[in-house]
Scaffold this active site. Structure first.
Site, mmCIF file in Angstrom:
data_model
loop_
_atom_site.group_PDB
_atom_site.id
_atom_site.type_symbol
_atom_site.label_atom_id
_atom_site.label_comp_id
_atom_site.label_asym_id
_atom_site.label_seq_id
_atom_site.Cartn_x
_atom_site.Cartn_y
_atom_site.Cartn_z
ATOM 1 N N ASP A 148 -0.061 5.188 1.020
ATOM 2 C CA ASP A 148 -0.247 6.145 2.113
ATOM 3 C C ASP A 148 -0.279 5.434 3.460
ATOM 4 O OD1 ASP A 148 -0.606 8.677 0.627
ATOM 5 O OD2 ASP A 148 -2.319 7.626 -0.218
ATOM 6 N N ASP A 166 0.866 -1.168 0.000
ATOM 7 C CA ASP A 166 0.000 0.000 0.000
ATOM 8 C C ASP A 166 0.917 1.235 0.000
ATOM 9 O OD1 ASP A 166 -2.401 1.611 0.467
ATOM 10 O OD2 ASP A 166 -1.629 1.823 2.502
#
Length: 221
Positions: free
Chosen positions: A15, A13
């Site tokens: 952020d 991922d």
């Protein structure tokens, strides 16, 4: 921590996992939430790890087009890159990986993802899956399944690095193993998965076939 396990690829991922853009994200979303009369402290925790259009659609605000509002938010977020920094140890860890064995899998649109990656000084991956690439965003597993397919591996042979509940659920649904990154968590996330706060806690070993094992610390060249 995954002792004896080897993985075909690592899926990250973005952020909260390889970079910290929380301050910028929450500045933009706070203005949006105030404009729509929302309870900002209650609303902000719901925005992380999901595509903007799905976050907005879930609110069922009368007269609000989730796609149009998501486009406006994208423009605002693209203009606010102040304070975006890498998660501790992330740059060196990503640089240590075989380029064809990792990808970023994010709920952000590609344009915004590339801007944030550049702002944080994160290596640009050879392959990314972004918001535009899937019909169903996290917590649906589609993004991780697509990333594994593009890397020509099975999702069950991947290790996903995630920080948010929606992303963790997506990774679990894909059949992948999960490592939780807690660098941006104010309170520890309750999870059955291994968790770290810094990539400095990890090293890797790559076998002759390109499969990756985690090591207690990064090997010194």
């Amino acid at each position: 921590m995954f002792a004896g396990r080897k993985f075909a690829a690592f899926l990250f991922d973005m952020d909260g996992t390889v970079l910290n853009s929380i301050a910028a994200t929450e500045r933009v979303w706070t203005k949006w939430a105030e404009h729509h009369g929302l309870d900002v402290p209650a609303f902000l925790p719901t925005i992380h790890g999901r595509r903007a259009r799905e976050t907005i659609a879930a609110l069922k605000l009368p007269g609000v087009d989730p796609v149009a509002e998501a486009d406006l938010l994208l423009k605002a977020e693209a203009d606010d890159l102040e304070g975006i920094v890498p998660i501790p140890g992330a740059v060196a860890f990503l640089d240590s990986l075989p380029p064809e064995r990792w990808a970023i899998v994010t709920s952000a649109p590609r344009e915004l993802a590339l801007l944030r990656i550049k702002a944080a000084g994160i290596p640009v991956p050879a392959m990314m899956v972004t918001a535009e690439d899937v019909t169903h965003g996290k917590p649906a597993p589609d993004c991780f399944l697509l990333a594994a397919s593009r890397l020509r591996v099975e999702a069950r042979d991947c290790l996903v690095f995630e920080d948010a509940p929606a992303g963790i659920a997506a990774a679990e649904a894909s059949g992948a193993s999960v490592m939780v990154i807690g660098a941006t968590h104010v309170h520890p996330l309750v999870t059955p998965h291994p968790a770290i706060r810094s990539y400095d806690e990890l090293g890797i070993a790559v076998d002759v076939s390109g499969w990756i094992a985690l090591a207690p610390e990064r090997a010194v060249a």
